[in-house]
Write a protein that holds these residues in place. Structure first.
Motif, PDB file in Angstrom:
ATOM      1  N   UNK A 660     -27.330   3.850  89.203  1.00  0.00           N
ATOM      2  CA  UNK A 660     -26.836   2.513  89.541  1.00  0.00           C
ATOM      3  C   UNK A 660     -27.942   1.795  90.292  1.00  0.00           C
ATOM      4  N   UNK A 668     -29.508   2.943  93.575  1.00  0.00           N
ATOM      5  CA  UNK A 668     -28.606   2.863  94.719  1.00  0.00           C
ATOM      6  C   UNK A 668     -27.835   4.174  94.941  1.00  0.00           C
ATOM      7  N   UNK A 669     -27.997   5.108  94.033  1.00  0.00           N
ATOM      8  CA  UNK A 669     -27.240   6.370  94.189  1.00  0.00           C
ATOM      9  C   UNK A 669     -28.157   7.576  94.015  1.00  0.00           C
ATOM     10  N   UNK A 674     -23.170  10.382  94.969  1.00  0.00           N
ATOM     11  CA  UNK A 674     -22.808   9.214  94.161  1.00  0.00           C
ATOM     12  C   UNK A 674     -23.397   9.239  92.759  1.00  0.00           C
TER      13      UNK A 674
ATOM     14  N   UNK B 188     -14.350  12.166  90.294  1.00  0.00           N
ATOM     15  CA  UNK B 188     -14.320  13.604  90.069  1.00  0.00           C
ATOM     16  C   UNK B 188     -13.040  14.157  90.659  1.00  0.00           C
ATOM     17  N   UNK B 192     -16.244  14.129  96.563  1.00  0.00           N
ATOM     18  CA  UNK B 192     -16.460  12.724  96.251  1.00  0.00           C
ATOM     19  C   UNK B 192     -15.893  11.872  97.380  1.00  0.00           C
ATOM     20  N   UNK B 193     -16.224  10.575  97.355  1.00  0.00           N
ATOM     21  CA  UNK B 193     -15.771   9.651  98.390  1.00  0.00           C
ATOM     22  C   UNK B 193     -14.690   8.762  97.783  1.00  0.00           C
ATOM     23  N   UNK B 260     -21.595   0.986  94.301  1.00  0.00           N
ATOM     24  CA  UNK B 260     -21.805   2.147  93.441  1.00  0.00           C
ATOM     25  C   UNK B 260     -20.554   2.992  93.283  1.00  0.00           C
ATOM     26  N   UNK B 261     -19.577   2.770  94.131  1.00  0.00           N
ATOM     27  CA  UNK B 261     -18.386   3.621  94.046  1.00  0.00           C
ATOM     28  C   UNK B 261     -17.223   2.953  93.321  1.00  0.00           C
TER      29      UNK B 261
END
Lengths: 753, 289
Positions: A660, A668-669, A674, B188, B192-193, B260-261
């Motif tokens: 990303x 960014x990851x 991430x 996942x 993970x967050x 990104x998340x």
């Protein structure tokens, strides 16, 4: 071919020779290596995606107490851009610019300078003190932007069709005449696809320790897929002759292709030479993610035409693969492998190498082939749907067989593709019922496999056991498999065979571990070496018995008279002959060095079941069966492991993995939190079916097995999602936000509002 | 390089004194599962580390006089999971705390650290907010209490005053028919967050929701208490209409970013979906209490 049946060791799941060391922590990886007086190297990396380097002032860094050496591009041997110097698949013009930015910084993370200091912290501090004057330039990341008419150009010297361009090359594979072929087609499906760059994701970051003597004699301990590649590249980039460099392969914590090139070794060598101290360098995960690998992102269009009865008459593919900031995408895999499972009269596959301000790509398991197969196998699924045919039947009808001429050149010998399709079709998985929101997809794949240069030395110890030395880092079980083969040939317990990986000073040249070549090639040189030893052992027994060597046979680890006519003698065991060696002609050993030929391609067919959570867009793989023609499984446990590993990586590529980028052109990851590779709990048990169609050109029937299993996965997952939802996806990854967007679609969303 | 001092006081007073005098160079160490990672990456470079794990009050799990619980801020998730009664009363809060990191990390990570880290995506925080947990703080000027939802000030920031240390969480007594649940969305299955996290705590009487609190994470600069969602549930039998209204309230409360998340669109949508699922799990549990 002399494939032996009733084997004792070939085909056995013997205990891996490296197992105890790895589970107890005794195995030495590159980062575990230390030397007295050792200092630490660190790399200053470009913060910019694209910038001209106007000046580098290292004086403040050099003045910092504890700093022992600073190097930059002027210390690295230059390879002018107008003359190609190839080393394997790498061009030294690009390697010298990749290990250290020369005229320009070409991606964030591109090395600008390197420092060695007494501690890592001082080296890091010194990097901050290096003053670099950049002229920041416009940059480009994505394929469409890079090939647009007004795109910022990375390299002024690069021209395509006479104009400055970011297209670094074009590769074509052709058979017949596609225009003629499509004219005969009654059904044509044409679709476009995109994939994102994905990293090999090896757990062990790049690491090395280098010591350079006052006489320039250099020792390198490093994590790589080829100690000879490390030696040659380091020699090229530092000017030290290969004969002065000893490259010692450490135990390797994963490579998957990503360790077939060097990043740190030349820099550590230059720093060690300048400082007179051993220099250790270990990348952080962030450095690995910013500056190494990955494989290409891509954009492709595939068109396939068939008759109503399912006969494919023409296929065309156009593949744009990202190379990163320097030329060299794996186009060959995309154009060469994609249509190869099929007997198609008219084929045209064209690949373009596209440069942009990303890190230079590196090999990744069947480089390029998974990208091409993703597009081709998804189009085949749509074609089967349009023809109302079972997707495996469509493949069976058009499958390549013995005698099929592949578009990339060869005529296939006896191959096992049809057998993989039949095994998939008759597997209980293929007919198992599916629940709500579940779907099933299939896909196939091909990889060339490879032979090439290998060396082996087999020695009998004084106590009658065996030490085998080969020249390839073991990433997939080659040591265990070679022990099985050697034990089989000698007729002794495999525990009596130790297999070691030699360094560049102790074993003859061996090409790197890659292309699924290692067991194929090293089994040949080990077999020939062992055959020579058996001949020697028979000669010695003949001498003791005073009979003709032809009258001696080797069986169950001992020499026997070949028949009662030869005389009545008690067998002479390997241990007995070894004990007599000093008085019977001296040490027993043999080595063989060869450029091996006869590697045949491998095929796989996969079945994937998914379940979709339509409210969250989450796709879970709930059952997976990978069928593969493995030639001959010398160590089935390792072969299954290779297949499962490839599938796991493919599922990550299909569902979540992607780089990303932020708005300033930076990843960014850059970490495993991430950058989402699958974790154990994301995957079901990955079932494998090994189809054994032995390679007729190999003494044990071996075919490469490590790369095929990644090739079909992305398409198998995509086709399964379509089967579950009735919707097609044309881009990877099929991550939750993307899946939800497609599920809800414009119409669905409107209805909901 | 810079000197780093490590202190492990046995009393809270000593800890407060040391932490306050360290000023901006001071960092509190509970499990260290955030701090040590941040230090290794170079994101923070503390001069003084005050380890609070030697302080009894901060690692204790105690019943309160009115039948609730007091949980020390440094109690690790794994220890809380082994408590004989806590998980029965607060299954949702426990599952949220037990989602912080991997099994190994659970041996160290605490809800206190999760809250003070200030991440809008901390898993335990929406569940603490839903539970109505009260944070006890102690600083140079003494002890005070603060609602958990008032602790975060923004990503990486809290409303704790200089020198103040989070001591414990107080959880109210459980009326009959109460329970809670926490769900998060991650791409996942673990490691993970949270892209979105929802905690729901509710009380049912004869199948009717008589009290509810909803905490929503990872969709705004801080974890949110979504009173509109709770209001939509209270008085209902958690029928489709009530759940839909509560889900809409959650989606409406979202002020996420594209990162990104996850995307704005995705997070907003998923907040509503998770609210429905979480509320139904909490209700099923409450019906058995």
């Amino acid at each position: 071919m002399n494939v032996v049946t009733n084997n004792k060791w070939i085909g056995e799941r013997t205990i891996r020779p490296d197992g105890a060391d790895k589970v107890t922590g005794r195995a030495a990886f590159a980062a575990d290596t230390n030397m007295p007086g050792m200092i630490w190297g660190k790399v200053l990396r470009s913060p910019h995606p694209h910038a001209r380097i106007k000046s580098i002032d290292t004086s403040k860094a050099e003045a910092l107490p504890g700093v022992k050496a600073v190097v930059s591009a002027r210390d690295v041997v230059d390879f002018p851009v107008d003359k190609s110097v190839m080393l394997g698949i790498q061009d030294m013009r690009w390697m010298c610019r990749n290990v250290m930015a020369r005229e320009k910084a070409l991606f964030p993370g591109h090395p600008i300078a390197a420092v060695a200091a007494t501690t890592e912290a001082i080296a890091a501090k010194a990097c901050e003190l290096i003053e670099v004057e950049y002229e920041v330039l416009p940059w480009v990341i994505e394929i469409d932007d890079a090939i647009a008419p007004d795109a910022p150009i990375l390299h002024d010297f690069m021209k395509f069709e006479g104009k400055p361009s970011n297209i670094g090359g074009r590769l074509e594979v052709k058979k017949g005449d596609v225009a003629e072929g499509f004219a005969q087609a009654e059904v044509i499906v044409e679709r476009s696809f995109t994939t994102r760059p994905v990293h090999q994701g090896y757990i062990e970051p790049h690491a090395c320790l280098v010591s350079v003597g006052a006489d320039n004699k250099t020792t390198i301990w490093s994590s790589s897929q080829g100690q000879f590649m490390v030696r040659a590249m380091t020699a090229y980039l530092t000017g030290i002759p290969q004969s002065d460099i000893r490259a010692i392969p450490a135990e390797i914590g994963g490579g998957f292709g990503g360790k077939t090139i060097v990043y740190l070794e030349p820099l550590a060598t230059l720093l060690a030479k300048k400082s007179g101290r051993p220099v250790k360098m270990v990348m952080t995960r962030e450095e690995v993610m910013r500056a190494t690998g990955p494989t290409s992102g891509s954009k492709s269009t595939v068109k396939i035409g068939a008759k109503k009865d399912g006969t494919i008459v023409a296929a065309q593919g156009t593949f744009y693969l990202q190379a990163g900031a320097l030329p060299g995408s794996p186009n060959r895999g995309a154009v060469g492998c994609s249509f190869s499972p099929y007997d198609i009269p008219h084929v045209l596959a064209v690949g373009f190498d596209v440069l942009s301000n990303r890190s230079k790509v590196a090999a990744y398991r069947a480089p390029g082939a998974p990208i091409g197969a993703y597009a081709v196998e998804c189009v085949l699924d749509e074609l089967a749907e349009a023809l109302k045919m079972d997707p495996l039947d469509l493949r069976l009808k058009n499958a390549a067989r013995q005698g099929t001429k592949a578009a990339f050149g060869p005529v296939f010998p006896r191959i096992g593709y049809v057998e993989t399709l039949q095994a998939a079709k008759s597997h209980p998985h293929y007919s198992a019922p599916l629940g709500k929101l579940q779907g099933r997809g299939v896909a196939s794949g091909f990889w060339f496999n490879a032979g090439g240069e290998s060396s082996a030395q087999v020695n009998i110890t004084e106590d009658g056991n065996v030490v085998v030395t080969t020249g390839h880092p073991d990433v997939g079980g080659s040591r265990a498999a070679i022990a099985n083969i050697c034990a089989e040939l000698l007729g002794i317990d495999y525990k009596r065979v130790s297999v070691l990986i030699g360094d560049t000073a102790t074993i003859g040249f061996s090409n790197l571990t890659g292309g699924s070549r290692v067991l194929f090639a090293s089994a040949i040189v080990v077999t020939q070496s062992t055959d020579k030893i058996i001949a020697t052992l028979k000669e010695r027994a003949a001498k003791i018995w005073d009979i003709d060597p032809e009258a001696v046979k080797w069986e169950n680890g001992a020499a026997h008279p070949a028949s009662p006519n030869a005389g009545q003698f008690e067998p002479l065991t390997l241990a007995e002959l070894a004990a007599k060696a000093p008085s019977m002609g001296g040490p027993i050993g043999a080595g063989v060095q060869l450029n091996t030929e006869g590697a045949e391609g491998g095929f796989g067919t996969h079945i994937c079941d998914v379940e979709v959570d339509p409210e969250l867009g989450i796709v879970r793989v709930i059952r997976y069966t990978a069928v593969q023609d493995v030639g001959r499984a010398i160590h089935p446990g390792y072969v299954e492991g290779q297949i499962q590993g490839g599938v796991a990586q493919g599922i990550g590529w299909a569902l979540n993995e992607e780089y990303i980028y932020n708005k300033s052109g930076k990843v960014d990851n850059p970490g495993f939190l991430d950058y989402r590779m699958p974790v154990c709990s994301d995957l079901p048990m990955l079932d494998t079916v090994m189809v054994e169609v032995p390679n007729p050109k190999h003494p044990q029937g071996v075919k490469g097995v490590g790369e095929v299993p990644l090739v079909p996965v992305m398409a198998a997952v995509a086709n399964a999602i379509h089967n579950a939802l009735g919707k097609r996806f044309y881009s990877l990854p099929m991550s939750p936000p993307v899946v939800l967007e497609v599920i809800e679609g414009p119409e669905t969303r409107q209805a909901a509002e | 390089m810079t000197e780093l001092r490590y202190l492990a006081p046995a009393t809270l007073d000593e800890a407060v004194k040391a932490f306050a005098s360290a000023g901006s160079a001071g960092r509190i160490l509970a499990g260290g599962t955030d701090l040590l990672v941040q230090m290794r990456s170079g994101a923070v470079k503390p001069g003084v580390i005050v380890d609070i794990k030697k302080i009894t009050e901060m690692t204790a799990i105690e019943p309160t006089a009115d039948g609730g619980f007091r949980i020390g801020a440094a109690v690790p998730g794994a220890v809380l999971a082994e408590h004989p009664h806590f998980g029965k009363a607060w299954p949702g809060l426990l599952e949220a705390i037990n989602l912080i990191g991997s099994t190994q990390v659970q041996g160290r990570a605490s809800a206190g650290g999760n809250l003070c880290n200030g991440s809008p995506a901390g898993d335990s925080v929406p569940a603490l907010v839903a539970a109505g947990a009260i944070a006890t703080l102690q600083g140079p000027n003494g002890r005070r209490e603060m609602k958990v939802e008032d602790v975060p000030a923004g990503p990486g920031r809290t409303n704790l005053l200089p020198g103040e240390i989070l001591v414990s969480f107080t959880l109210p007594p459980r009326p009959k028919g109460s329970s809670d649940a926490y769900l998060r969305m991650i791409p996942r299955t673990e490691m993970d967050i949270a892209v979105v996290g929802v905690g729901v705590n509710l009380t049912l009487k004869d199948g009717v929701c008589t009290a509810a609190r909803v905490g929503l994470g990872a969709v705004a600069p801080t974890v949110l208490l979504v009173e509109a969602a709770a209001k939509a549930l209270i008085g209902s039998k958690l029928d489709d209409a009530a759940l839909k209204a509560a889900a809409s309230a959650c989606s409406a409360a979202c002020r996420p970013i594209d990162d990104k998340r996850g995307t704005i669109v995705y997070r907003t949508r998923v907040a509503g979906v998770l609210l429905k699922r979480t509320a139904l799990i909490a209700a099923r549990r409450a019906a058995g209490n």
